[in-house]
Design a protein around this motif. Structure first.
Motif, PDB file in Angstrom:
ATOM      1  N   SER A  84       3.621  -6.379  -5.496  1.00  0.00           N
ATOM      2  CA  SER A  84       3.219  -7.043  -3.860  1.00  0.00           C
ATOM      3  C   SER A  84       3.835  -7.204  -2.985  1.00  0.00           C
ATOM      4  CB  SER A  84       2.321  -8.815  -5.109  1.00  0.00           C
ATOM      5  OG  SER A  84       1.506  -8.543  -5.888  1.00  0.00           O
ATOM      6  N   ALA A  87       2.774  -5.197  -0.774  1.00  0.00           N
ATOM      7  CA  ALA A  87       1.813  -5.736  -0.102  1.00  0.00           C
ATOM      8  C   ALA A  87       1.412  -7.059   0.625  1.00  0.00           C
ATOM      9  CB  ALA A  87       0.880  -5.668  -0.817  1.00  0.00           C
ATOM     10  N   ASN A  88       2.493  -8.137   0.624  1.00  0.00           N
ATOM     11  CA  ASN A  88       2.546  -9.235   1.347  1.00  0.00           C
ATOM     12  C   ASN A  88       3.083  -8.912   2.495  1.00  0.00           C
ATOM     13  OD1 ASN A  88       1.929 -10.736  -0.785  1.00  0.00           O
ATOM     14  ND2 ASN A  88       3.739 -11.120  -1.395  1.00  0.00           N
ATOM     15  N   ASN A  91       0.062  -8.099   4.492  1.00  0.00           N
ATOM     16  CA  ASN A  91      -0.830  -7.783   4.909  1.00  0.00           C
ATOM     17  C   ASN A  91      -0.737  -9.158   6.240  1.00  0.00           C
ATOM     18  OD1 ASN A  91      -3.014  -7.905   2.941  1.00  0.00           O
ATOM     19  ND2 ASN A  91      -2.853  -8.382   1.921  1.00  0.00           N
ATOM     20  N   VAL A 143      -0.918   0.028  -2.960  1.00  0.00           N
ATOM     21  CA  VAL A 143      -0.423  -0.796  -2.051  1.00  0.00           C
ATOM     22  C   VAL A 143      -0.783  -0.170  -0.738  1.00  0.00           C
ATOM     23  CG1 VAL A 143       0.831  -2.497  -1.721  1.00  0.00           C
ATOM     24  CG2 VAL A 143       0.802  -2.302  -4.110  1.00  0.00           C
ATOM     25  N   TRP A 222      -8.714  -7.669   2.413  1.00  0.00           N
ATOM     26  CA  TRP A 222      -7.389  -6.399   1.987  1.00  0.00           C
ATOM     27  C   TRP A 222      -6.328  -7.522   1.371  1.00  0.00           C
ATOM     28  CZ3 TRP A 222      -4.462  -2.068   5.421  1.00  0.00           C
ATOM     29  CH2 TRP A 222      -5.704  -0.608   5.596  1.00  0.00           C
ATOM     30  N   LEU A 226      -5.585  -5.750  -2.063  1.00  0.00           N
ATOM     31  CA  LEU A 226      -3.990  -5.065  -2.495  1.00  0.00           C
ATOM     32  C   LEU A 226      -3.354  -5.336  -3.593  1.00  0.00           C
ATOM     33  CD1 LEU A 226      -1.803  -4.627   1.017  1.00  0.00           C
ATOM     34  CD2 LEU A 226      -3.802  -3.143   0.679  1.00  0.00           C
ATOM     35  N   ARG A 229      -4.651  -3.774  -6.026  1.00  0.00           N
ATOM     36  CA  ARG A 229      -3.848  -2.302  -6.492  1.00  0.00           C
ATOM     37  C   ARG A 229      -2.283  -2.462  -7.042  1.00  0.00           C
ATOM     38  NH1 ARG A 229      -5.837   1.269  -2.615  1.00  0.00           N
ATOM     39  NH2 ARG A 229      -7.679   1.552  -2.470  1.00  0.00           N
ATOM     40  N   ALA A 230      -1.570  -3.270  -6.731  1.00  0.00           N
ATOM     41  CA  ALA A 230      -0.195  -4.007  -7.054  1.00  0.00           C
ATOM     42  C   ALA A 230      -0.610  -4.600  -8.506  1.00  0.00           C
ATOM     43  CB  ALA A 230      -0.111  -5.771  -6.516  1.00  0.00           C
TER      44      ALA A 230
END
Length: 250
Positions: A84, A87-88, A91, A143, A222, A226, A229-230
């Motif tokens: 993540s 991902a973070n 985003n 991700v 997303w 995401l 995906r993580a």
């Protein structure tokens, strides 16, 4: 050995956000969390009109996620949290109301390709070869996939994701639309980034904000995507294949 950091400087209304880690700018969870927060804060800072994302050091823009942390994942939840991280940041870049210009001075791998892809305009040197190496360790670019596919198209993204051993040259990444310009040296890159970013500061910030929203239309899901995906990566990293592969890298 220099300590890892994330720092921001403001010059002529341009916010320069720089990250660094001595291990080829491979980023552990705490650095990724700081990076996401600083990008979010810069988006809300009225002193900043345009953001430049860059990394310290001369040779590598970003070698992806921290290998040390990857090796130590022992359960699915830890895996999910680990994956993540990028991902973070992606985003935070997507939601940031300001244009983010990427300055890519050298090789970039995995999560680093995701960061370059999540910028709104990305400039690089000829040394900025890219690689998605995740399949090598039994996972995949899950991700970063949406961000990379958005820039390179499904064809380009799947090519580098499947050919996980190869670096693709900066010129290839330019042809595919990831890089807008490729320069001979870091000095030339820095001059161009500075001039370009400062020129953008002369434009209407409201217009740029609206344009940014337009460019990212269709990515509203997303946060959820995401995160899902993580979870996939977090599960795969526990597979026997990946565990055996990582042992060899130890």
């Amino acid at each position: 050995m220099t300590q890892p950091y994330v720092k921001q400087t403001i010059e002529n209304e341009v916010g320069y956000i720089e990250f660094f880690h001595p291990a080829h700018n491979s980023l552990p969870g705490d650095i990724l969390a700081k990076l996401a927060q600083i990008i979010t804060d810069a988006g809300n800072n009225d002193e900043i009109k345009v953001i430049v994302l860059k990394s310290g050091g001369a040779r590598t823009f970003c070698a992806g996620a921290s290998f040390k942390e990857l090796i130590n994942i022992s359960d699915a939840e830890t895996g999910r949290v680990f994956f993540s991280g990028f991902a973070n940041v992606i985003n935070a870049m997507r939601k940031c109301p300001k244009f983010i210009i990427g300055r890519v001075q050298g090789k970039t791998v995995g999560g680093g390709v995701g960061l370059a892809s999540a910028t709104d305009y990305c400039m690089a040197t000829k040394f900025a070869a890219i690689k998605l190496s995740e399949l090598n360790v039994g996972i995949g670019p899950f991700v970063v996939g949406p961000a990379v596919e958005r820039k390179l198209g499904l064809s380009g993204m799947s090519q580098i994701a499947i050919d996980a051993n190869s670096f693709y040259p900066a010129e290839w990444a330019k042809q595919k639309g990831l890089f807008t310009q490729v320069f001979e040296s870091s000095e030339e890159l820095d001059e161009a980034v500075k001039a370009f970013a400062e020129n953008l500061c002369n434009y209407n910030t409201e217009a740029m904000k609206e344009m940014k929203q337009m460019f990212w239309k269709g990515t509203e899901d997303w946060d959820t995507l995401l995160a899902e995906r993580a979870q996939i990566s977090g599960r795969l990293v526990l597979s026997d294949f990946t565990k055996e592969t990582l042992k060899r890298f130890k």
